[in-house]
Design a protein around this motif. Structure first.
Motif, PDB file in Angstrom:
ATOM      1  N   ILE A  35      75.506 -18.817  25.147  1.00  0.00           N
ATOM      2  CA  ILE A  35      76.435 -17.686  25.212  1.00  0.00           C
ATOM      3  C   ILE A  35      76.596 -17.333  26.686  1.00  0.00           C
ATOM      4  CG2 ILE A  35      76.892 -15.301  24.561  1.00  0.00           C
ATOM      5  CD1 ILE A  35      75.169 -15.735  22.093  1.00  0.00           C
ATOM      6  N   THR A  36      77.819 -17.438  27.180  1.00  0.00           N
ATOM      7  CA  THR A  36      78.097 -17.160  28.582  1.00  0.00           C
ATOM      8  C   THR A  36      78.604 -15.733  28.717  1.00  0.00           C
ATOM      9  OG1 THR A  36      78.657 -19.477  28.944  1.00  0.00           O
ATOM     10  CG2 THR A  36      79.352 -17.902  30.633  1.00  0.00           C
ATOM     11  N   ALA A  37      77.837 -14.896  29.423  1.00  0.00           N
ATOM     12  CA  ALA A  37      78.151 -13.474  29.569  1.00  0.00           C
ATOM     13  C   ALA A  37      78.601 -13.187  30.994  1.00  0.00           C
ATOM     14  CB  ALA A  37      76.938 -12.626  29.218  1.00  0.00           C
ATOM     15  N   SER A  57      72.975 -11.717  31.594  1.00  0.00           N
ATOM     16  CA  SER A  57      74.219 -12.260  32.128  1.00  0.00           C
ATOM     17  C   SER A  57      74.073 -13.749  32.397  1.00  0.00           C
ATOM     18  CB  SER A  57      74.604 -11.530  33.423  1.00  0.00           C
ATOM     19  OG  SER A  57      73.615 -11.735  34.422  1.00  0.00           O
ATOM     20  N   GLY A  58      75.219 -14.396  32.609  1.00  0.00           N
ATOM     21  CA  GLY A  58      75.208 -15.831  32.877  1.00  0.00           C
ATOM     22  C   GLY A  58      75.137 -16.631  31.599  1.00  0.00           C
ATOM     23  N   ALA A  59      74.646 -17.863  31.706  1.00  0.00           N
ATOM     24  CA  ALA A  59      74.512 -18.757  30.554  1.00  0.00           C
ATOM     25  C   ALA A  59      73.180 -18.474  29.858  1.00  0.00           C
ATOM     26  CB  ALA A  59      74.581 -20.207  31.000  1.00  0.00           C
ATOM     27  N   VAL A  60      73.253 -17.941  28.658  1.00  0.00           N
ATOM     28  CA  VAL A  60      72.063 -17.525  27.914  1.00  0.00           C
ATOM     29  C   VAL A  60      71.844 -18.481  26.747  1.00  0.00           C
ATOM     30  CG1 VAL A  60      70.969 -15.656  26.628  1.00  0.00           C
ATOM     31  CG2 VAL A  60      72.502 -15.134  28.549  1.00  0.00           C
ATOM     32  N   VAL A  68      73.829 -16.903  15.092  1.00  0.00           N
ATOM     33  CA  VAL A  68      74.558 -17.763  16.025  1.00  0.00           C
ATOM     34  C   VAL A  68      74.607 -19.204  15.519  1.00  0.00           C
ATOM     35  CG1 VAL A  68      74.548 -18.722  18.356  1.00  0.00           C
ATOM     36  CG2 VAL A  68      74.042 -16.306  17.996  1.00  0.00           C
ATOM     37  N   GLN A  69      75.816 -19.771  15.475  1.00  0.00           N
ATOM     38  CA  GLN A  69      76.009 -21.143  15.007  1.00  0.00           C
ATOM     39  C   GLN A  69      76.799 -22.003  15.988  1.00  0.00           C
ATOM     40  OE1 GLN A  69      74.694 -22.402  12.120  1.00  0.00           O
ATOM     41  NE2 GLN A  69      73.692 -20.424  11.779  1.00  0.00           N
ATOM     42  N   ALA A  70      77.238 -21.407  17.117  1.00  0.00           N
ATOM     43  CA  ALA A  70      78.068 -22.146  18.068  1.00  0.00           C
ATOM     44  C   ALA A  70      77.965 -21.490  19.440  1.00  0.00           C
ATOM     45  CB  ALA A  70      79.517 -22.163  17.599  1.00  0.00           C
ATOM     46  N   ASP A  71      78.548 -22.133  20.440  1.00  0.00           N
ATOM     47  CA  ASP A  71      78.631 -21.532  21.769  1.00  0.00           C
ATOM     48  C   ASP A  71      79.655 -20.390  21.746  1.00  0.00           C
ATOM     49  OD1 ASP A  71      76.890 -23.493  22.551  1.00  0.00           O
ATOM     50  OD2 ASP A  71      78.369 -24.671  23.650  1.00  0.00           O
ATOM     51  N   HIS A  72      79.434 -19.385  22.605  1.00  0.00           N
ATOM     52  CA  HIS A  72      80.348 -18.245  22.673  1.00  0.00           C
ATOM     53  C   HIS A  72      80.490 -17.780  24.117  1.00  0.00           C
ATOM     54  CE1 HIS A  72      80.522 -17.563  18.321  1.00  0.00           C
ATOM     55  NE2 HIS A  72      79.211 -17.774  18.292  1.00  0.00           N
ATOM     56  N   THR A  73      81.487 -16.919  24.334  1.00  0.00           N
ATOM     57  CA  THR A  73      81.622 -16.215  25.610  1.00  0.00           C
ATOM     58  C   THR A  73      81.779 -14.730  25.329  1.00  0.00           C
ATOM     59  OG1 THR A  73      84.039 -16.445  25.653  1.00  0.00           O
ATOM     60  CG2 THR A  73      82.743 -18.192  26.714  1.00  0.00           C
ATOM     61  N   ILE A  74      81.312 -13.920  26.254  1.00  0.00           N
ATOM     62  CA  ILE A  74      81.523 -12.474  26.182  1.00  0.00           C
ATOM     63  C   ILE A  74      81.804 -11.983  27.596  1.00  0.00           C
ATOM     64  CG2 ILE A  74      79.017 -12.053  26.262  1.00  0.00           C
ATOM     65  CD1 ILE A  74      79.571  -9.446  24.677  1.00  0.00           C
ATOM     66  N   THR A  75      82.869 -11.213  27.731  1.00  0.00           N
ATOM     67  CA  THR A  75      83.304 -10.733  29.035  1.00  0.00           C
ATOM     68  C   THR A  75      83.578  -9.239  28.960  1.00  0.00           C
ATOM     69  OG1 THR A  75      84.356 -12.861  29.487  1.00  0.00           O
ATOM     70  CG2 THR A  75      84.987 -11.013  30.893  1.00  0.00           C
ATOM     71  N   ALA A  76      83.078  -8.487  29.924  1.00  0.00           N
ATOM     72  CA  ALA A  76      83.310  -7.044  29.975  1.00  0.00           C
ATOM     73  C   ALA A  76      84.105  -6.695  31.224  1.00  0.00           C
ATOM     74  CB  ALA A  76      81.978  -6.297  29.984  1.00  0.00           C
TER      75      ALA A  76
END
Length: 253
Positions: free
Chosen positions: A176-178, A189-192, A233-241
């Motif tokens: 998960i890329t935050a 933050s970053g690639a988790v 969680v079953q896949a890669d994701h992104t989250i942006t604030a």
């Protein structure tokens, strides 16, 4: 140790009341087994007897091991011999006589540390949602592989059933890329890295004088939030604030 008939069910056990007697599985490459799950159930007929299961045992070379046991009048707990463990070693489960108790032990060799997790519960009851025992050994005498076994101590008969050893399979991991825009932060933050099937929460914190403008998950807005949880969680994701200045209200007289 021999096979007994317990209410029509076959179980491995012993009627010996000697102290500290053992039985080990010595087939195949069992002396080199590492990172495995050991499960089953056990039962004793006397309330003051000792019963347990041994893992990472160095039998037949030396008397060194880890063990999940009940000893005397205490609860099932983790012990070791010839090395040392630190952490939560007591399950809090005090067994009653003539009652089956299920157990799961996971032992893992990870980056120079031996990690041990265990849970114990009365057969027929609910499986504990979390590990009751979480301990580790990073000492110079730690064990990183070894046989499984059984342990019996003192009064009454002791029985074991449904014994199973399985290799631990490394969990499937997702990323998960935050990312946080200017004037705020997102934690972590970053690639988790997140294990498949687990949950992960991200907290969004604006700087002083700013507020959250929007939160995007996989490119789609989920609104103005202070935190967001990815469930199962079953896949890669992104989250942006993103953030904006907090409006200032003036009152004119």
């Amino acid at each position: 140790f021999k096979v007994f008939d317990i209410s029509g069910n076959k179980a491995f056990g012993t009627s010996s009341e000697l102290r500290n007697i053992h039985s080990h599985y010595v087939g195949g490459d069992s002396a080199n087994w590492s990172s495995y799950r050991y499960s089953g159930r056990m039962r004793m007929t006397a309330s003051n007897s000792g019963i347990g299961v041994t893992f990472y045992s160095q039998y037949t070379n030396e008397d060194v091991y880890y063990r999940l046991r009940r000893y005397g009048s205490d609860a099932f707990h983790l012990s070791s011999h010839g090395t040392s463990l630190v952490g939560d070693t007591d399950s809090g489960v005090v067994p009653a006589a003539n009652t089956w108790y299920k157990f799961i032990v996971e032992v893992e060799n990870v980056n120079g540390t031996t990690e041990v997790r265990a849970k114990v519960w009365q057969d027929g009851g609910a499986v504990p949602g979390s590990w009751q025992i979480v301990a580790s050994d990073s000492s110079g005498t730690r064990l990183d592989a070894g046989r499984i076994g059984l342990w019996s101590y003192s009064s009454g008969s002791k029985y074991w059933d449904d014994l199973l050893v399985e290799p631990l399979v490394a969990p499937v991991m997702h990323t998960i890329t935050a990312t946080a825009g200017a004037n705020g932060n997102i934690y972590p933050s970053g690639a988790v890295s997140v294990a498949e099937g687990t949950n992960k929460t991200f907290t969004i914190v604006p700087n002083t004088g700013y507020q959250v403008a929007d939160v995007l998950v996989d490119g789609s807005s989920v609104g103005v939030l202070s935190s967001y949880t990815f469930a199962n969680v079953q896949a890669d994701h992104t989250i942006t604030a993103s953030f904006e200045a907090t409006p200032v209200t003036f009152t004119i007289f």
